[in-house]
Design a protein around this motif. Structure first.
Motif, PDB file in Angstrom:
ATOM      1  N   TRP A 150      19.436  -9.119 -30.944  1.00  0.00           N
ATOM      2  CA  TRP A 150      19.475  -7.684 -30.690  1.00  0.00           C
ATOM      3  C   TRP A 150      20.396  -7.416 -29.538  1.00  0.00           C
ATOM      4  O   TRP A 150      20.428  -8.147 -28.542  1.00  0.00           O
ATOM      5  N   ALA A 151      21.192  -6.363 -29.669  1.00  0.00           N
ATOM      6  CA  ALA A 151      22.098  -5.955 -28.602  1.00  0.00           C
ATOM      7  C   ALA A 151      21.880  -4.470 -28.359  1.00  0.00           C
ATOM      8  O   ALA A 151      21.554  -3.738 -29.294  1.00  0.00           O
ATOM      9  N   PRO A 152      22.060  -4.009 -27.128  1.00  0.00           N
ATOM     10  CA  PRO A 152      21.904  -2.569 -26.866  1.00  0.00           C
ATOM     11  C   PRO A 152      22.858  -1.754 -27.718  1.00  0.00           C
ATOM     12  O   PRO A 152      23.922  -2.233 -28.121  1.00  0.00           O
ATOM     13  N   PRO A 153      22.518  -0.501 -28.025  1.00  0.00           N
ATOM     14  CA  PRO A 153      23.331   0.297 -28.941  1.00  0.00           C
ATOM     15  C   PRO A 153      24.786   0.479 -28.498  1.00  0.00           C
ATOM     16  O   PRO A 153      25.675   0.534 -29.312  1.00  0.00           O
ATOM     17  N   ASN A 183      26.744  -1.663 -26.912  1.00  0.00           N
ATOM     18  CA  ASN A 183      27.490  -2.904 -26.862  1.00  0.00           C
ATOM     19  C   ASN A 183      27.628  -3.593 -28.205  1.00  0.00           C
ATOM     20  O   ASN A 183      27.896  -4.775 -28.279  1.00  0.00           O
ATOM     21  N   GLN A 184      27.419  -2.870 -29.284  1.00  0.00           N
ATOM     22  CA  GLN A 184      27.510  -3.496 -30.593  1.00  0.00           C
ATOM     23  C   GLN A 184      28.981  -3.697 -30.963  1.00  0.00           C
ATOM     24  O   GLN A 184      29.829  -2.851 -30.709  1.00  0.00           O
ATOM     25  N   PRO A 185      29.252  -4.817 -31.621  1.00  0.00           N
ATOM     26  CA  PRO A 185      30.649  -5.058 -32.056  1.00  0.00           C
ATOM     27  C   PRO A 185      31.004  -4.082 -33.174  1.00  0.00           C
ATOM     28  O   PRO A 185      30.149  -3.651 -33.924  1.00  0.00           O
ATOM     29  N   PRO A 186      32.258  -3.699 -33.230  1.00  0.00           N
ATOM     30  CA  PRO A 186      32.664  -2.750 -34.290  1.00  0.00           C
ATOM     31  C   PRO A 186      32.487  -3.365 -35.676  1.00  0.00           C
ATOM     32  O   PRO A 186      32.668  -4.549 -35.874  1.00  0.00           O
ATOM     33  N   VAL A 187      32.126  -2.518 -36.618  1.00  0.00           N
ATOM     34  CA  VAL A 187      31.920  -2.946 -37.996  1.00  0.00           C
ATOM     35  C   VAL A 187      33.261  -3.011 -38.666  1.00  0.00           C
ATOM     36  O   VAL A 187      34.061  -2.098 -38.612  1.00  0.00           O
ATOM     37  N   LYS A 188      33.579  -4.143 -39.333  1.00  0.00           N
ATOM     38  CA  LYS A 188      34.878  -4.329 -39.991  1.00  0.00           C
ATOM     39  C   LYS A 188      34.810  -3.986 -41.428  1.00  0.00           C
ATOM     40  O   LYS A 188      33.940  -4.101 -42.131  1.00  0.00           O
TER      41      LYS A 188
END
Length: 181
Positions: free
Chosen positions: A171-174, A176-181
């Motif tokens: 789980w990562a904070p909202p 800091n999520q990696p971009p969706v490819k």
């Protein structure tokens, strides 16, 4: 007693008999200058405890000031007959209900219904592997040491085989999520 009334009238108070009810109770109203009239009840039987139904509802409403005009004898008789009819109908319904219960207890049941009326279950709720809830009741399921909560196909609640090791998702904070490819 007339002299008492004349003295009360001199002070601006007049007490008058308003009426009687079917039980023989008398109702009086004392009129006072510039004030709200005082209403009172004198019961037929002296020194008795209050019992429900001693004072008719119509007269009680008049005493408390909920109605302006005192009830008439016709109104009291109509209410008395209405209550009598209501009691007779309630007695008939209770009698019919007792007869129906007697018939239900004599006739054999095809399948005993277990559970809530909107979700009928025609099986025993005892010895289930899963807990069940039917309406406001809760039936716990069976548990044995070392067993996992599985359905009948050997899968857990997410549909995965129970033999696989459980791996939680990271789980990562909202923000800091990696971009969706």
């Amino acid at each position: 007693m007339q002299w008492v009334r004349s003295i009360l009238n001199a002070f601006g108070k007049t007490r008058r008999l308003v009426g009687t009810d079917l039980h023989g109770n008398t109702y009086f109203e004392t009129i006072r200058e510039g004030k709200k009239p005082r209403r009172e009840l004198i019961t037929k039987i002296k020194h008795m405890e209050y019992t429900p139904g001693l004072i008719p509802i119509e007269w009680e409403a008049w005493i408390r000031g909920k109605r302006d005009d005192p009830p008439t004898h016709e109104e009291l008789l109509a209410e008395q007959s209405r209550v009598k009819t209501l009691k007779e109908r309630a007695r008939q319904v209770e009698e019919k209900d007792r007869e129906q219960q007697a018939l239900d207890s004599k006739s054999p049941q095809i399948a005993a219904q277990a559970g809530h009326a909107s979700a009928p279950l025609y099986e025993s709720l005892d010895n289930r592997s899963q807990p069940t809830s039917t309406g406001t009741t809760f039936q716990p399921g069976e548990w044995s040491p070392g067993s996992n909560v599985n359905d009948s196909a050997g899968r857990d609640s997410k549909g995965k085989d129970s033999e696989e090791a459980f791996e939680p998702e990271s789980w990562a904070p909202p923000g800091n999520q990696p971009p969706v490819k």
